[in-house]
Motif scaffolding. Structure first.
Motif, PDB file in Angstrom:
ATOM      1  N   THR A 109      41.924  40.907  38.995  1.00 35.37           N
ATOM      2  CA  THR A 109      41.245  41.709  37.979  1.00 35.37           C
ATOM      3  C   THR A 109      40.848  43.028  38.628  1.00 35.37           C
ATOM      4  OG1 THR A 109      40.423  39.668  36.979  1.00 35.37           O
ATOM      5  CG2 THR A 109      39.395  41.720  36.269  1.00 35.37           C
ATOM      6  N   PHE A 110      41.568  44.081  38.272  1.00 32.70           N
ATOM      7  CA  PHE A 110      41.396  45.355  38.951  1.00 32.70           C
ATOM      8  C   PHE A 110      41.683  46.513  38.006  1.00 32.70           C
ATOM      9  CE2 PHE A 110      45.879  44.602  39.075  1.00 32.70           C
ATOM     10  CZ  PHE A 110      46.480  45.851  39.036  1.00 32.70           C
ATOM     11  N   LYS A 111      41.309  47.689  38.477  1.00 33.13           N
ATOM     12  CA  LYS A 111      41.620  48.911  37.746  1.00 33.13           C
ATOM     13  C   LYS A 111      41.745  50.047  38.762  1.00 33.13           C
ATOM     14  CE  LYS A 111      40.173  51.698  33.792  1.00 33.13           C
ATOM     15  NZ  LYS A 111      39.191  51.852  32.711  1.00 33.13           N
ATOM     16  N   ILE A 112      42.717  50.912  38.547  1.00 25.39           N
ATOM     17  CA  ILE A 112      42.868  52.116  39.351  1.00 25.39           C
ATOM     18  C   ILE A 112      42.250  53.259  38.549  1.00 25.39           C
ATOM     19  CG2 ILE A 112      44.481  53.685  40.495  1.00 25.39           C
ATOM     20  CD1 ILE A 112      44.710  50.894  41.679  1.00 25.39           C
ATOM     21  N   VAL A 113      41.255  53.920  39.136  1.00 24.49           N
ATOM     22  CA  VAL A 113      40.581  55.048  38.492  1.00 24.49           C
ATOM     23  C   VAL A 113      40.576  56.210  39.486  1.00 24.49           C
ATOM     24  CG1 VAL A 113      38.421  55.888  37.482  1.00 24.49           C
ATOM     25  CG2 VAL A 113      39.056  53.488  37.211  1.00 24.49           C
ATOM     26  N   ASP A 114      41.106  57.335  39.069  1.00 22.48           N
ATOM     27  CA  ASP A 114      41.161  58.514  39.943  1.00 22.48           C
ATOM     28  C   ASP A 114      41.778  58.170  41.305  1.00 22.48           C
ATOM     29  OD1 ASP A 114      39.915  60.049  37.943  1.00 22.48           O
ATOM     30  OD2 ASP A 114      37.911  59.517  38.697  1.00 22.48           O
ATOM     31  N   GLU A 115      42.838  57.384  41.263  1.00 20.33           N
ATOM     32  CA  GLU A 115      43.586  56.967  42.454  1.00 20.33           C
ATOM     33  C   GLU A 115      42.752  56.146  43.437  1.00 20.33           C
ATOM     34  OE1 GLU A 115      46.269  59.827  44.173  1.00 20.33           O
ATOM     35  OE2 GLU A 115      46.232  61.003  42.324  1.00 20.33           O
ATOM     36  N   LYS A 116      41.783  55.409  42.915  1.00 17.10           N
ATOM     37  CA  LYS A 116      40.954  54.507  43.719  1.00 17.10           C
ATOM     38  C   LYS A 116      41.021  53.112  43.107  1.00 17.10           C
ATOM     39  CE  LYS A 116      39.230  57.675  46.451  1.00 17.10           C
ATOM     40  NZ  LYS A 116      39.571  57.717  47.848  1.00 17.10           N
ATOM     41  N   LEU A 117      40.957  52.096  43.967  1.00 14.85           N
ATOM     42  CA  LEU A 117      41.055  50.704  43.545  1.00 14.85           C
ATOM     43  C   LEU A 117      39.667  50.107  43.331  1.00 14.85           C
ATOM     44  CD1 LEU A 117      42.579  48.015  43.121  1.00 14.85           C
ATOM     45  CD2 LEU A 117      42.553  47.736  45.622  1.00 14.85           C
ATOM     46  N   TYR A 118      39.451  49.580  42.128  1.00 13.65           N
ATOM     47  CA  TYR A 118      38.210  48.907  41.773  1.00 13.65           C
ATOM     48  C   TYR A 118      38.538  47.455  41.429  1.00 13.65           C
ATOM     49  CZ  TYR A 118      36.361  53.605  41.497  1.00 13.65           C
ATOM     50  OH  TYR A 118      35.988  54.884  41.812  1.00 13.65           O
ATOM     51  N   LEU A 119      37.754  46.542  41.974  1.00 19.09           N
ATOM     52  CA  LEU A 119      37.961  45.108  41.759  1.00 19.09           C
ATOM     53  C   LEU A 119      36.780  44.548  40.969  1.00 19.09           C
ATOM     54  CD1 LEU A 119      39.116  44.386  45.394  1.00 19.09           C
ATOM     55  CD2 LEU A 119      40.571  44.453  43.375  1.00 19.09           C
ATOM     56  N   PHE A 120      37.024  43.415  40.265  1.00 17.67           N
ATOM     57  CA  PHE A 120      36.020  42.888  39.343  1.00 17.67           C
ATOM     58  C   PHE A 120      35.923  41.373  39.401  1.00 17.67           C
ATOM     59  CE2 PHE A 120      37.546  46.913  37.869  1.00 17.67           C
ATOM     60  CZ  PHE A 120      36.377  47.583  37.569  1.00 17.67           C
ATOM     61  N   TYR A 121      34.733  40.884  39.065  1.00 17.53           N
ATOM     62  CA  TYR A 121      34.497  39.459  38.875  1.00 17.53           C
ATOM     63  C   TYR A 121      35.165  39.050  37.566  1.00 17.53           C
ATOM     64  CZ  TYR A 121      32.007  35.099  37.999  1.00 17.53           C
ATOM     65  OH  TYR A 121      31.699  33.782  37.744  1.00 17.53           O
ATOM     66  N   ASN A 122      35.805  37.885  37.566  1.00 17.28           N
ATOM     67  CA  ASN A 122      36.428  37.373  36.342  1.00 17.28           C
ATOM     68  C   ASN A 122      36.529  35.862  36.459  1.00 17.28           C
ATOM     69  OD1 ASN A 122      37.835  36.868  34.021  1.00 17.28           O
ATOM     70  ND2 ASN A 122      39.660  38.004  34.593  1.00 17.28           N
ATOM     71  N   ALA A 123      35.525  35.180  35.926  1.00 18.33           N
ATOM     72  CA  ALA A 123      35.503  33.717  35.934  1.00 18.33           C
ATOM     73  C   ALA A 123      34.503  33.239  34.890  1.00 18.33           C
ATOM     74  CB  ALA A 123      35.104  33.196  37.321  1.00 18.33           C
ATOM     75  N   TYR A 124      34.649  32.001  34.486  1.00 17.74           N
ATOM     76  CA  TYR A 124      33.719  31.374  33.546  1.00 17.74           C
ATOM     77  C   TYR A 124      33.475  32.238  32.308  1.00 17.74           C
ATOM     78  CZ  TYR A 124      32.938  28.708  37.805  1.00 17.74           C
ATOM     79  OH  TYR A 124      33.130  27.972  38.936  1.00 17.74           O
ATOM     80  N   PHE A 125      34.540  32.718  31.712  1.00 15.95           N
ATOM     81  CA  PHE A 125      34.472  33.511  30.484  1.00 15.95           C
ATOM     82  C   PHE A 125      33.704  34.822  30.664  1.00 15.95           C
ATOM     83  CE2 PHE A 125      34.601  28.983  29.344  1.00 15.95           C
ATOM     84  CZ  PHE A 125      35.862  28.942  28.767  1.00 15.95           C
ATOM     85  N   ASN A 126      33.651  35.333  31.879  1.00 20.05           N
ATOM     86  CA  ASN A 126      32.950  36.577  32.160  1.00 20.05           C
ATOM     87  C   ASN A 126      33.869  37.513  32.940  1.00 20.05           C
ATOM     88  OD1 ASN A 126      31.118  38.617  32.576  1.00 20.05           O
ATOM     89  ND2 ASN A 126      29.833  37.460  33.988  1.00 20.05           N
ATOM     90  N   ASN A 127      34.558  38.368  32.225  1.00 19.44           N
ATOM     91  CA  ASN A 127      35.436  39.364  32.837  1.00 19.44           C
ATOM     92  C   ASN A 127      34.664  40.681  32.866  1.00 19.44           C
ATOM     93  OD1 ASN A 127      37.332  41.271  33.544  1.00 19.44           O
ATOM     94  ND2 ASN A 127      38.911  40.493  32.161  1.00 19.44           N
ATOM     95  N   THR A 128      34.153  41.055  34.046  1.00 19.77           N
ATOM     96  CA  THR A 128      33.304  42.243  34.126  1.00 19.77           C
ATOM     97  C   THR A 128      34.103  43.541  33.966  1.00 19.77           C
ATOM     98  OG1 THR A 128      33.414  42.308  36.556  1.00 19.77           O
ATOM     99  CG2 THR A 128      31.567  41.089  35.543  1.00 19.77           C
ATOM    100  N   LEU A 129      35.413  43.485  34.047  1.00 19.16           N
ATOM    101  CA  LEU A 129      36.221  44.676  33.784  1.00 19.16           C
ATOM    102  C   LEU A 129      36.010  45.159  32.345  1.00 19.16           C
ATOM    103  CD1 LEU A 129      38.305  46.844  34.418  1.00 19.16           C
ATOM    104  CD2 LEU A 129      40.102  45.134  34.058  1.00 19.16           C
ATOM    105  N   LYS A 130      35.864  44.233  31.425  1.00 18.27           N
ATOM    106  CA  LYS A 130      35.623  44.604  30.016  1.00 18.27           C
ATOM    107  C   LYS A 130      34.298  45.362  29.881  1.00 18.27           C
ATOM    108  CE  LYS A 130      38.278  40.771  28.078  1.00 18.27           C
ATOM    109  NZ  LYS A 130      38.224  39.522  27.311  1.00 18.27           N
ATOM    110  N   SER A 131      33.275  44.901  30.566  1.00 12.96           N
ATOM    111  CA  SER A 131      31.975  45.585  30.524  1.00 12.96           C
ATOM    112  C   SER A 131      32.055  46.944  31.230  1.00 12.96           C
ATOM    113  CB  SER A 131      30.904  44.719  31.197  1.00 12.96           C
ATOM    114  OG  SER A 131      30.775  43.495  30.515  1.00 12.96           O
TER     115      SER A 131
END
Length: 152
Positions: A109-131
């Motif tokens: 669970t990740f996102k590239i923003v301004d050429e930087k890598l951001y990682l996220f918690y995603n478990a137990y029905f809680n995907n913090t990338l959405k937030s």
């Protein structure tokens, strides 16, 4: 005199590197001294997905070890490690921005923003990338501020 100044500068540079490496080892999200749960940091950029690295293809940058899926990815990393390292020591970007806490991540669970890598918690029905996506600019700014306090 020039020799003395060179040795003095070298001494402080090596000392600063060693201190920085110790801080990074203590504060980064490492599992058995390996970052991103062994995933290849370059693959996020070059392949657009999370790819598990191989234990025999490693590189260490300032005390933090990364695994790579290919030798080519390892070379990309060695040429510019700051481009490929995850932000906030590999901790959940959302949690770092929301509360300043070091929260575990799901490497897929990740996102590239301004050429930087951001990682996220995603478990137990809680995907913090959405937030994160709902308030990215604000959370990113807060996360950068909070991380600076941790990594001093």
């Amino acid at each position: 005199m020039k020799k003395f100044l060179f040795i003095l500068v070298l001494f402080f540079t090596v000392g600063a590197f060693a201190q920085n490496a110790k801080i990074r080892e203590a504060e980064f999200n490492l599992e058995r001294k390996v970052a991103i749960h062994g995933y290849d940091p370059v693959a996020y950029f070059k392949q657009g997905k999370a790819v598990k690295g191989k234990k025999e293809l490693i590189a260490t940058y300032e005390g933090v070890t990364y695994n790579f899926s290919t030798a080519v990815n390892r070379e990309y990393f060695l040429k510019n490690p700051l481009k490929y390292e995850p932000q906030f020591g590999g901790w959940c970007a959302y949690a770092m921005g929301d509360s300043g806490e070091k929260v575990e991540i799901n490497p897929q669970t990740f996102k590239i923003v301004d050429e930087k890598l951001y990682l996220f918690y995603n478990a137990y029905f809680n995907n913090t990338l959405k937030s994160w996506n709902k308030d990215q600019a604000n959370l990113k700014s807060k996360a950068e501020h909070n991380w600076k306090k941790i990594i001093k």
